[in-house]
Design an enzyme around this catalytic site. Structure first.
Site, PDB file in Angstrom:
ATOM      1  N   LEU A 256       8.948  -3.773  -4.947  1.00 22.20           N
ATOM      2  CA  LEU A 256       7.550  -4.181  -4.790  1.00 22.20           C
ATOM      3  C   LEU A 256       6.652  -2.969  -4.597  1.00 22.20           C
ATOM      4  O   LEU A 256       5.461  -2.997  -4.908  1.00 22.20           O
ATOM      5  CB  LEU A 256       7.415  -5.128  -3.601  1.00 22.20           C
ATOM      6  CG  LEU A 256       8.211  -6.434  -3.686  1.00 22.20           C
ATOM      7  CD1 LEU A 256       8.141  -7.187  -2.362  1.00 22.20           C
ATOM      8  CD2 LEU A 256       7.697  -7.295  -4.821  1.00 22.20           C
TER       9      LEU A 256
ATOM     10  N   ALA B 212       7.420   4.290  -1.980  1.00 15.49           N
ATOM     11  CA  ALA B 212       6.679   5.393  -1.362  1.00 15.49           C
ATOM     12  C   ALA B 212       7.594   6.600  -1.228  1.00 15.49           C
ATOM     13  O   ALA B 212       8.757   6.585  -1.636  1.00 15.49           O
ATOM     14  CB  ALA B 212       6.137   4.956  -0.006  1.00 15.49           C
ATOM     15  N   SER B 213       7.075   7.662  -0.617  1.00 14.43           N
ATOM     16  CA  SER B 213       7.833   8.903  -0.526  1.00 14.43           C
ATOM     17  C   SER B 213       9.024   8.796   0.406  1.00 14.43           C
ATOM     18  O   SER B 213      10.046   9.452   0.200  1.00 14.43           O
ATOM     19  CB  SER B 213       6.907  10.030  -0.044  1.00 14.43           C
ATOM     20  OG  SER B 213       6.310   9.672   1.197  1.00 14.43           O
TER      21      SER B 213
ATOM     22  N   ALA C 103      10.303   5.508   1.739  1.00  8.43           N
ATOM     23  CA  ALA C 103      11.063   4.262   1.600  1.00  8.43           C
ATOM     24  C   ALA C 103      10.533   3.468   0.422  1.00  8.43           C
ATOM     25  O   ALA C 103       9.507   3.808  -0.175  1.00  8.43           O
ATOM     26  CB  ALA C 103      10.956   3.437   2.886  1.00  8.43           C
ATOM     27  N   GLN C 104      11.240   2.408   0.084  1.00 12.77           N
ATOM     28  CA  GLN C 104      10.754   1.467  -0.913  1.00 12.77           C
ATOM     29  C   GLN C 104      11.081   0.052  -0.463  1.00 12.77           C
ATOM     30  O   GLN C 104      11.987  -0.164   0.332  1.00 12.77           O
ATOM     31  CB  GLN C 104      11.323   1.766  -2.293  1.00 12.77           C
ATOM     32  CG  GLN C 104      12.824   1.819  -2.401  1.00 12.77           C
ATOM     33  CD  GLN C 104      13.248   2.462  -3.722  1.00 12.77           C
ATOM     34  OE1 GLN C 104      12.923   3.618  -4.004  1.00 12.77           O
ATOM     35  NE2 GLN C 104      13.960   1.699  -4.547  1.00 12.77           N
ATOM     36  N   VAL C 105      10.293  -0.910  -0.985  1.00 11.52           N
ATOM     37  CA  VAL C 105      10.376  -2.299  -0.544  1.00 11.52           C
ATOM     38  C   VAL C 105      10.853  -3.164  -1.706  1.00 11.52           C
ATOM     39  O   VAL C 105      10.319  -3.067  -2.818  1.00 11.52           O
ATOM     40  CB  VAL C 105       9.006  -2.796  -0.028  1.00 11.52           C
ATOM     41  CG1 VAL C 105       9.097  -4.255   0.389  1.00 11.52           C
ATOM     42  CG2 VAL C 105       8.536  -1.933   1.127  1.00 11.52           C
TER      43      VAL C 105
ATOM     44  N   LYS D 150      12.772  -3.358   3.524  1.00 10.13           N
ATOM     45  CA  LYS D 150      12.225  -1.999   3.527  1.00 10.13           C
ATOM     46  C   LYS D 150      13.406  -1.057   3.737  1.00 10.13           C
ATOM     47  O   LYS D 150      14.024  -1.049   4.805  1.00 10.13           O
ATOM     48  CB  LYS D 150      11.190  -1.839   4.640  1.00 10.13           C
ATOM     49  CG  LYS D 150      10.522  -0.468   4.647  1.00 10.13           C
ATOM     50  CD  LYS D 150       9.434  -0.407   5.727  1.00 10.13           C
ATOM     51  CE  LYS D 150       8.733   0.941   5.731  1.00 10.13           C
ATOM     52  NZ  LYS D 150       7.665   1.007   6.756  1.00 10.13           N
TER      53      LYS D 150
ATOM     54  N   ASP E 190      -2.995   1.740  11.095  1.00 11.98           N
ATOM     55  CA  ASP E 190      -3.214   2.036   9.672  1.00 11.98           C
ATOM     56  C   ASP E 190      -3.698   0.775   8.972  1.00 11.98           C
ATOM     57  O   ASP E 190      -3.119   0.319   7.990  1.00 11.98           O
ATOM     58  CB  ASP E 190      -1.902   2.540   9.048  1.00 11.98           C
ATOM     59  CG  ASP E 190      -2.131   3.213   7.705  1.00 11.98           C
ATOM     60  OD1 ASP E 190      -3.280   3.578   7.407  1.00 11.98           O
ATOM     61  OD2 ASP E 190      -1.166   3.362   6.938  1.00 11.98           O
TER      62      ASP E 190
END
Length: 654
Positions: free
Chosen positions: A227, A230-231, A233-235, A249, A383
């Site tokens: 989905l 990122a630098s 982790a990934q989902v 995650k 954030d």
């Protein structure tokens, strides 16, 4: 086979003697020197003592051929003197080793394989980063720092090319407008965390390692296409064997090692820059880098993020329009976070389908929950940009990614509430007072100038009708100009309030943080000052006040008696702090020891060069023996002073 017990006894005696000598040497130094090096140095000295001692005895006429020329008492006394000099030699060697390579510089042998591996990675990484720094143009502008027009672009290019850890570092640094110039923050905010997805096999490998079982036994479906990637982790979407839809995650396999190696390099670079560049010292680069690296490492632990997510769900439970994913702790670990999947679309894409009334209602609910988290609960999403908000299928808001949260203590929350209320009411006097109480103001701050400049910023805010990024950019610039340090979590609160303004505009273009705060602040202030909450605070404070009050009569009686007898006096203590007294005492002790060491050394030299005073042998006089004794004491005193000076410099971070 015959066993040479003499050799065994000799080895045992040598080891025991070396340990004894090492213990005495450590005692002479008055410092915690590592046992391994102390035993090795003492062992070498023990084995060298015999040959060296015999050579000295022949040179001084104590031994001629195979005959000892002096009596037993003299032999024992001179042997003891020689042994003491051997101890002092060990001490001197240890002092030199401690100065060059302090104890603790190297890890234990059990940790050497990992240390060697990390050193090899760090060396290769140093070479790669050196090339990146040079090719990005950053090396040419480091001396000028942010004052150079080319610094910001060069810094961004360097972070983009340096990989995972530096991209994350740049993103974190872009949020700290309280310490970096606005231009640098804006440039770093362009860094994108999107990255090429890691191979599916690698992600499944992480799942298998952390779950301790084949992912197929847990998951009925795994979506190979992430989905988001990122630098760090990934989902991925997935379905549990029970049929529940979840998101996974998953941390990239290289993330931990990359952040560990790069974090060490970043800290070394920051400390070196502070020593070499004035702008780095003004920025407090080492402390800033330390805080950011700490945040990076904390965000790698998804057990912590899981706890934050559960805390947020509990605090937001009174707001049914705000939804937090459910965490499945039995499937989560340091590198894997498993949560329920929220069905919806990004809030920017879905807001148009809502009625104006619903958009206004959601905007107000989000603002009230955010302000409540910052000012009342002291726990908030740090954030909260539109990308971390989903508009769910049932027209509620879903909050994502609690990897970055802020935590603020009760006193600071109260002062921030006073500051925000003063800003909303355009009261710069109250705002400046709250600001001065919330942060540590330097002694040379001109409070009148600070109050006037803060009032100017507030006037511009009320003229424009917006509190968002403009206010906080101006406020951070004001704090930087007056060298006022802002704690990281408080800076995070300001950043959250600035980012929520952007989300409010997406939901309801007619609202703003200033307008919304005017509407919700009275209710929040009421919560902060409600009798039950004030009663809890007053309860603890009353107990403290009671303890103080019970001592007042006794102390008043002592003072009144002293006044009646005419013995009352006031004494001031320039060095009232215990640490300052200890420091001064240690400096005076070292000065006195150094003085006596110098005096004894001079006397020893004079005696060594003066003939007469009797002699044991034609080559060795009593004056020379006395010189050896005094010289021994002088060297011991000097070595102790050196060790204490090194220790004091080390403790001060010099």
């Amino acid at each position: 086979m015959d066993i040479d017990y003499t050799l065994i006894y000799g080895v045992i005696a040598s080891v025991v003697s070396a340990v004894i000598i090492a213990a005495v040497t450590r005692r002479l130094l008055g410092a915690r020197v590592g046992w391994p090096r102390a035993i090795i140095v003492s062992g070498v000295a023990l084995f060298a003592f015999g040959p060296v001692g015999l050579w000295v005895a022949r040179q001084t006429g104590l031994v001629r051929g195979e005959t000892i020329t002096v009596g037993t008492a003299e032999v024992l006394g001179l042997f003891l003197l020689g042994f003491c000099w051997a101890l002092v030699a060990c001490t001197a060697v240890l002092v030199i080793l401690e100065a060059l390579v302090p104890t603790g510089t190297f890890s234990s042998p059990l940790q050497w394989p990992r240390a060697i591996r990390d050193a090899a990675r760090r060396g290769a990484r140093y070479a790669h980063l050196s090339w990146i720094v040079a090719s990005s143009g950053l090396s040419g502008v480091l001396r000028q720092g942010p004052r150079s027009e080319r610094f910001d672009e060069a810094l961004v290019r360097m972070f983009e090319r340096a990989g995972v850890s530096f991209v994350k570092l740049g993103q974190l640094l872009s949020t700290r407008q309280d310490v970096v110039p606005p231009s640098t923050a804006r440039a770093l905010s362009r860094l994108q965390s999107e990255a090429e997805p890691a191979p599916t096999a690698d992600i499944l490998g992480v799942l298998a390692q952390d779950w301790g079982k084949d992912p197929d036994t847990v998951l009925a479906r795994f979506d190979a296409q992430p989905l988001g990637a990122a630098s760090i982790a990934q989902v991925h979407g997935a379905q549990l064997q029970s049929g529940l839809e979840v998101v996974l995650k998953v941390q990239r396999p290289v993330a931990q090692a990359s952040v560990r190696v790069d974090g060490d390099i970043i800290m070394r670079f920051a400390r070196t820059s502070e020593r070499r560049f004035g702008w780095a010292r003004e920025l407090g680069l080492a402390a800033l880098a330390g805080g950011l690296v700490k945040v990076m490492k904390e965000e790698l632990d998804y057990v912590v993020e899981a706890g934050y997510t559960r805390t947020a769900a509990r605090l937001l439970a009174p707001s049914p329009d705000l939804v937090v994913p459910q965490v499945y702790p039995e499937l989560s670990s340091r590198r894997v976070l498993v949560m329920s999947r929220l069905s919806g679309v990004p809030v920017e894409r879905g807001a148009e389908r809502l009625s104006p009334e619903r958009r206004t209602e959601l905007a107000r609910t989000l603002l009230q929950a955010t302000l409540s988290g910052v000012l009342v609960d002291g726990f908030f999403h740090a954030d909260l940009h539109p990308g971390n908000l989903l508009l769910l299928d049932d027209d509620r808001l879903g909050l994502l990614d609690f990897g970055a949260v802020g935590v603020i203590d009760q006193e600071t929350r109260t002062l921030l509430a006073a500051l925000l209320a003063a800003i909303v009411d355009d009261d710069n006097v109250a705002a400046a007072t709250a600001l001065g109480m919330a942060f540590d103001l330097p002694a040379d701050v001109d409070r009148r100038v600070l109050r006037r400049e803060l009032g100017r910023i507030m006037t511009l805010v009320h003229t424009s009708g917006e509190v968002g990024a403009t206010l906080f950019t101006e406020l951070f610039g004001l704090l930087r100009a007056h060298h006022i340090a802002v704690p990281g979590d408080v800076a995070g609160a300001f950043r959250t309030l600035a980012s929520v303004e952007e989300t409010l505009k997406v939901l309801d273009p007619e609202t703003s943080l200033l307008k919304g705060a005017r509407a919700v602040m009275p209710a929040l202030i009421k919560r902060l000052t409600e009798p039950e909450q004030l009663g809890r605070k007053l309860g603890a404070e009353s107990l403290v006040a009671l303890s103080v009050a019970r001592r007042l009569p006794e102390r008043g009686e002592v003072i009144s008696n002293a006044l009646a007898r005419g013995e009352f006096s006031l004494r001031t203590h320039p060095l009232a702090d215990l640490g300052e007294r200890r420091w001064l005492r240690s400096v005076l002790d070292d000065a006195v020891s150094g003085f006596f060491a110098a005096v004894l050394a001079v006397i020893a030299v004079i005696l060594a060069m003066t003939p007469g005073g009797g002699s044991l042998t034609p080559e060795l006089g009593l004056n020379q023996i006395a010189a050896a004794v005094l010289g021994l004491v002088a060297v011991v005193l000097a070595l102790r002073v050196l060790v204490r000076v090194f220790a004091r410099r080390s403790s001060n971070g010099d």
